[in-house]
Design a protein around this motif. Structure first.
Motif, PDB file in Angstrom:
ATOM      1  N   PRO A   1      58.754  46.379  35.592  1.00 49.29           N
ATOM      2  CA  PRO A   1      60.021  46.760  34.948  1.00 49.29           C
ATOM      3  C   PRO A   1      61.080  47.068  36.001  1.00 49.29           C
ATOM      4  O   PRO A   1      60.823  47.788  36.957  1.00 49.29           O
ATOM      5  CB  PRO A   1      59.651  48.017  34.151  1.00 49.29           C
ATOM      6  CG  PRO A   1      58.159  47.983  34.023  1.00 49.29           C
ATOM      7  CD  PRO A   1      57.656  47.308  35.269  1.00 49.29           C
ATOM      8  N   GLY A   2      62.268  46.501  35.811  1.00 55.22           N
ATOM      9  CA  GLY A   2      63.365  46.767  36.723  1.00 55.22           C
ATOM     10  C   GLY A   2      64.503  47.503  36.058  1.00 55.22           C
ATOM     11  O   GLY A   2      65.109  48.405  36.633  1.00 55.22           O
ATOM     12  N   SER A   3      64.807  47.124  34.815  1.00 58.67           N
ATOM     13  CA  SER A   3      65.826  47.794  34.010  1.00 58.67           C
ATOM     14  C   SER A   3      65.407  47.626  32.559  1.00 58.67           C
ATOM     15  O   SER A   3      65.141  46.512  32.113  1.00 58.67           O
ATOM     16  CB  SER A   3      67.207  47.178  34.242  1.00 58.67           C
ATOM     17  OG  SER A   3      68.181  47.770  33.412  1.00 58.67           O
TER      18      SER A   3
ATOM     19  N   CYS B   1      68.188  45.848  41.333  1.00 57.44           N
ATOM     20  CA  CYS B   1      67.725  46.596  40.160  1.00 57.44           C
ATOM     21  C   CYS B   1      68.620  47.796  39.871  1.00 57.44           C
ATOM     22  O   CYS B   1      68.877  48.126  38.709  1.00 57.44           O
ATOM     23  CB  CYS B   1      66.281  47.060  40.362  1.00 57.44           C
ATOM     24  SG  CYS B   1      65.053  45.831  39.911  1.00 57.44           S
TER      25      CYS B   1
ATOM     26  N   GLY C   1      56.892  54.913  34.217  1.00 59.00           N
ATOM     27  CA  GLY C   1      57.955  53.928  34.016  1.00 59.00           C
ATOM     28  C   GLY C   1      59.285  54.527  33.604  1.00 59.00           C
ATOM     29  O   GLY C   1      60.320  53.863  33.693  1.00 59.00           O
TER      30      GLY C   1
ATOM     31  N   GLY D   1      57.207  47.237  45.211  1.00 61.20           N
ATOM     32  CA  GLY D   1      57.320  46.079  44.338  1.00 61.20           C
ATOM     33  C   GLY D   1      56.004  45.423  44.017  1.00 61.20           C
ATOM     34  O   GLY D   1      55.967  44.315  43.502  1.00 61.20           O
TER      35      GLY D   1
ATOM     36  N   GLN E   1      62.646  54.724  35.873  1.00 62.54           N
ATOM     37  CA  GLN E   1      63.670  53.686  35.944  1.00 62.54           C
ATOM     38  C   GLN E   1      64.852  54.034  35.019  1.00 62.54           C
ATOM     39  O   GLN E   1      66.010  53.825  35.363  1.00 62.54           O
ATOM     40  CB  GLN E   1      63.076  52.327  35.569  1.00 62.54           C
ATOM     41  CG  GLN E   1      61.829  51.938  36.354  1.00 62.54           C
ATOM     42  CD  GLN E   1      62.027  52.043  37.854  1.00 62.54           C
ATOM     43  OE1 GLN E   1      63.114  51.811  38.356  1.00 62.54           O
ATOM     44  NE2 GLN E   1      60.976  52.426  38.562  1.00 62.54           N
TER      45      GLN E   1
ATOM     46  N   GLY F   1      57.535  45.005  31.625  1.00 61.93           N
ATOM     47  CA  GLY F   1      57.518  44.055  32.721  1.00 61.93           C
ATOM     48  C   GLY F   1      56.839  42.747  32.372  1.00 61.93           C
ATOM     49  O   GLY F   1      56.139  42.168  33.209  1.00 61.93           O
TER      50      GLY F   1
ATOM     51  N   ARG G   1      70.473  48.214  36.252  1.00 62.04           N
ATOM     52  CA  ARG G   1      70.424  49.412  35.413  1.00 62.04           C
ATOM     53  C   ARG G   1      71.824  49.957  35.161  1.00 62.04           C
ATOM     54  O   ARG G   1      72.108  50.517  34.099  1.00 62.04           O
ATOM     55  CB  ARG G   1      69.530  50.473  36.068  1.00 62.04           C
ATOM     56  CG  ARG G   1      68.056  50.117  36.024  1.00 62.04           C
ATOM     57  CD  ARG G   1      67.173  51.296  36.395  1.00 62.04           C
ATOM     58  NE  ARG G   1      67.203  51.601  37.807  1.00 62.04           N
ATOM     59  CZ  ARG G   1      66.397  51.059  38.709  1.00 62.04           C
ATOM     60  NH1 ARG G   1      65.492  50.170  38.331  1.00 62.04           N
ATOM     61  NH2 ARG G   1      66.475  51.396  39.978  1.00 62.04           N
TER      62      ARG G   1
ATOM     63  N   PRO H   1      61.285  47.675  41.916  1.00 58.88           N
ATOM     64  CA  PRO H   1      62.152  48.448  41.012  1.00 58.88           C
ATOM     65  C   PRO H   1      63.188  49.308  41.721  1.00 58.88           C
ATOM     66  O   PRO H   1      64.134  49.763  41.083  1.00 58.88           O
ATOM     67  CB  PRO H   1      61.154  49.303  40.224  1.00 58.88           C
ATOM     68  CG  PRO H   1      59.914  49.329  41.051  1.00 58.88           C
ATOM     69  CD  PRO H   1      59.866  48.041  41.785  1.00 58.88           C
TER      70      PRO H   1
END
Length: 906
Positions: free
Chosen positions: A805-807, A864, A535, A421, A538, A898, A868, A859
């Protein structure tokens, strides 16, 4: 002073045998019989000085027995530490104690209390934790000076007792542990002297590595400004000769060379000899309080001695080990700097943990790290504390973590940071130990076999154990714990521990397998497709059909059911969330209400173990408190429309199609099949990790029910006031009680202290998410440059916040700050939820929100994974988001990059 004799400071550690002296509650400092275990650090230090022949003002010690007797009388039915202190201040002392104090004081000063010319008395704390080698806790408890009358003596005694429970002093000594209690309190009563000058001396320089330099601080009179941090003269002496190597006047006069020193050459040499002897005697560097004063026993005699020019005597007032000094050769090394972070662990257990939760999580986390590193052929040193508490918040020791992981060749710290993270990687420079990789490489063949075995067996073991666990859990909740005998109830905890340990080990195996597959998947993408693929992992982990997302879907179905009934809509939206269930039960007999209540009961049977901040044992679960659930259902009712189950499945199908498209975009036909196999494995392991994480949360709910029954039984025993007090005890306290019910006598004070500490820590601002700690000193670790995308608030645009960025997705909407959904979970449909953290218990709120922002988390966090699943744009680890964004602000989430943009202030 007689010649030096090296000694063991514990040589007088015996407990007084019955009849050894006439006094029960007190002992004369320097006497032949000395009960060290009940006298405390300060009194023990004075006693040893007297026994070594140093001049010490006459004193005696009121032993901890007297304090414990007073505490036992005062703590019963007390609701707070403030109330306890008030009761101690008004406590009526026993006749026996009063008689002993009178006798001890007359033995020192025969004319007391009739003498009006007395120099007075000092009443000082001697807590059992005080002046130890590891921690001095100097100045944390009360000292009362100049006491003259009998009533003042006993009033000062009570004041010193009560000061043990000052919140500030307990915060000072809390360290990395939660749930302890201050040890008992002894009190020193000492005849005062009339010093011409006094101060503090260190037998080696406490601020440098110079072990051959003595530092002497001096001030006129009693030298109070020295111990209180005020201005004073400072002398730097060569240890072997007493030669003055440096001098600082400390008076602000500007020309230090012309300031008149308080100490002459003879006194400085005497002090140096004293420091050498004490360091030799105690075999470690010493912190010494001293004073030059007449030998007089009255104020008039002291003035007469000074008038006749009689040379004053060197008195020692206190001696303790230096706790902040560089150690001499051969001693244990001084504390090293360590980088601590809660960027990831803070999402799992945010805020201030209760002692009961911390005592379980600490042991489990230790086991988890040992298993995770062990699977890679690495070992966790016994002295490592990978998880600690600062201001009650849980932090990971990143320096120790990286020291262990550094043995893996080619593993970059940045890789670990991204998975965990983020954080300030620059803070690690020079603050971890680079390990040799040869041992790791030597074990690699065996490690590879263990990894392969885990990858093959865990997919078989985890479903089997999950089914077994559910059966055991259902039988457990059918039991009435209150009907078990004490022996049966005690054995039940052992059974719960075994199930929890096994469940945790399976979950850790699932997590390890997932992380390994995830790293392989991500590195395969980067090696083949380059940074263009950064990225995209994800996206590849979206629409997993994870169990942890089901609670949101099922609660939305309840919302859909409620929307169809005017009666249900009004009952849910017109009443406070905590009142709704009672209102609905009052409406039983109507088909719509009965159907809803039956569906709601099924929901709680399936998901009742969950709650926001569900890793905290003190948090009521959904099966106990339905307020959060009805707050969310009310949001579903307010929504313009709710997507149908078919629409939700269509969205997930589109997400899965996007996954396939991404694979085809980055890999040619021949290789894409291999990568799809790796991706299927990673996605399956992510699902299994979520299943086992749910079983661990179930286990915590099982513990909660068991410990509440402990609390009920302790209330009946009158050991604590209410069952919920049990969360302010440690698991070892409860285990002691289960095996010895008489040990409950000190649980009330433990609860009072722990609750006060919990409230005090909760009122303090959060420490930085990443900081460098040396001992107990904390320094913010952030050292970003303005161009760094992870720059802190002051280095970023005021209208922009950067996270991770998480979703994926991009959305604009009004912000809604929610800090504690157990207290307030109001969210309008279409708003962007901004929160300090989010665990699985928050996720039903996600389906109302247009987007999610959290200050903590990574993430790969469980929240998260669910975001998603719901295909909701999410940015995590957006430091400072809850402080810089206000409810009502118009913000845009660019969750692909993000970044959060603040478009318009409310």
């Amino acid at each position: 002073m007689r010649g030096p004799a090296r000694m063991n400071p514990k040589e007088h550690d015996e407990i007084m045998p019955p009849g050894a002296q006439d006094f029960r509650y007190s002992a004369r400092v320097g006497g032949a019989i000395w009960p060290a275990a009940r006298a405390g650090g300060k009194a023990n230090g004075l006693h040893l000085l007297v026994r070594q022949g140093f001049d010490v003002p006459p004193a005696f010690c009121i032993l901890s027995d007297a304090f414990e007797q007073a505490l036992a009388c005062c703590v019963h039915r007390v609701e707070s530490l403030d109330e306890l202190r008030e009761k101690l201040l008004g406590f009526e002392l026993s006749e026996e104690l009063v008689a002993e104090v009178d006798a001890q004081m007359r033995a020192i000063e025969p004319g007391w209390p009739a003498s009006a010319d007395s120099l007075g008395w000092a009443v000082r704390s001697s807590a059992l934790d005080e002046d130890a080698a590891g921690h001095s806790f100097a100045g944390q408890q009360k000292t009362v000076l100049g006491v003259q009358t009998r009533d003042e003596i006993f009033g000062a005694l009570r004041e010193v007792w009560a000061s043990l429970y000052e919140t500030g002093a307990m915060l000072y000594s809390d360290g990395l542990t939660l749930g302890g209690k201050p040890r008992s309190m002894a009190v020193v009563i000492q005849r005062m002297i009339a010093p011409g000058c006094a101060g503090v001396m260190f037998s080696q320089n406490p601020l440098s590595a110079e072990a051959e330099q003595i530092v002497v601080n001096a001030a006129k009179g009693m030298g109070l400004q020295v111990v209180e941090g005020g201005s004073a003269q400072t002398y730097y002496l060569e240890k072997s000769s007493g030669y003055v190597e440096g001098y600082e006047s400390g008076d602000g006069a500007g020309d230090e060379a012309t300031a008149k020193p308080l100490l002459d050459e003879g006194q400085l040499k005497e002090l140096a000899a004293c420091a050498r002897q004490l360091e030799y005697t105690f075999a470690e560097p010493m912190d010494i309080e001293w004073a030059y004063a007449p030998r007089a026993v009255s104020a008039s005699s002291a003035r007469a001695e000074s008038a006749h020019g009689i040379r004053p005597t060197l008195y020692l007032l206190q001696a303790r080990p230096i706790t902040t000094s560089a150690k001499p050769a051969g001693a244990a090394p001084a504390p090293v700097a360590a980088v601590w972070t809660n960027v990831n662990v803070g999402e799992a257990l945010p805020g201030v943990a209760t002692p009961l939760t911390w005592s379980i999580i600490r042991g489990f986390s230790r086991l988890g790290f040992e298993r995770a590193f062990g699977s890679l052929g690495l070992e966790v040193p016994e002295d490592y504390e990978l998880v600690g508490a600062f201001r009650g918040r849980i932090y990971l020791n990143l320096s120790q973590f990286m020291s262990i992981a550094s043995a893996i060749p080619l593993l970059k710290p940045q890789t670990l940071f991204e998975m965990a993270g983020g954080g300030d990687i620059a803070a690690l420079d020079g603050n971890y130990e680079q390990r040799d990789s040869r041992e790791f490489l030597f074990r690699l063949p065996r490690t590879a076999l263990k990894i392969a075995a885990s990858q093959l067996t865990t997919p078989l073991v985890a479903p089997f154990w999950s089914r077994h666990f559910k059966d055991w859990r259902d039988q457990y909740f059918e039991q009435d714990l209150s009907q078990l005998s004490h022996l049966e109830f005690r054995d039940k905890l052992d059974e719960i521990d075994r199930v929890f340990a096994r469940t945790g080990l399976v979950m850790l195996a699932c997590s390890s397998n997932f992380l390994m597959s995830y790293v392989l998947m991500r590195e395969a993408m980067r090696l083949w497709a380059g940074e263009e693929s950064a990225g995209q992992e994800q996206t590849l982990l979206g629409a997993l059909d994870v169990e942890s997302a089901q609670a949101g879907y099922d609660l939305m179905e309840l919302g859909r059911l409620a929307r169809r009934s005017h009666r249900l809509r009004n009952a849910i939206t017109d009443h406070a969330p905590g009142e709704v269930l009672g209102v609905l039960r009052g409406l039983k007999g109507h088909d719509d209400v009965d159907g809803f209540l039956a569906a709601f009961a099924r929901f709680r049977q399936l998901h009742g173990h969950r709650a926001p901040r569900e890793a905290e044992l003190a948090t009521p679960r959904w099966r106990e408190d339905a307020g959060f659930l009805f707050e969310v259902i009310a949001g579903y009712i307010r929504a313009p429309r709710l997507p149908s189950a078919r629409e939700l499945e269509r969205v997930r199908a589109q997400a899965r199609a996007q996954v396939r498209a991404e694979v085809e975009r980055f890999f040619p036909a021949g290789i894409s099949g291999v990568f799809r196999g790796l991706l299927r494995l990673t996605r399956a392991q992510a699902r299994q990790r979520e299943v086992m994480r749910a079983r661990v949360v179930d286990s915590l709910d099982i513990y909660r029910r068991y410990f509440l029954e402990c609390g009920r039984r302790l209330v009946l025993q009158e050991a604590i006031r209410q069952p919920e007090d049990v969360f302010y005890l440690r698991v070892e306290d409860l285990q002691n009680w289960l095996y010895n019910m008489s040990s409950a006598t000190d649980l009330a004070i433990r609860v009072l202290v722990a609750r006060a500490m919990h409230e005090a820590n909760a009122a303090l601002p959060d420490p930085p998410d990443t900081f460098v700690a040396t001992g107990q000193r904390i320094q913010d670790a952030h050292k970003f440059e303005a161009s760094d995308p992870r720059a802190p608030v002051h280095a970023q645009s005021l209208d922009e916040i950067r996270g991770l960025p998480g979703s994926a997705g991009r959305v604009t909407g009004r912000a809604r700050i929610i800090r504690d959904p157990n207290k307030d979970a109001y969210l309008e449909p279409g708003e962007i939820l901004v929160a300090p953290y989010a665990d699985i218990g928050w996720t039903p709120l996600f389906l109302i929100a247009a987007g999610i922002v959290t200050s903590l988390g990574g993430p790969l966090s469980h929240a998260c994974i669910v975001a998603r699943e719901y295909q909701i744009p999410t940015v995590v680890n957006a430091q400072g988001a809850t402080e810089r964004i206000n409810t009502g602000d118009l913000i845009t989430l660019d969750a692909d990059r993000g970044i959060i943009y603040i478009r318009e202030r409310a």
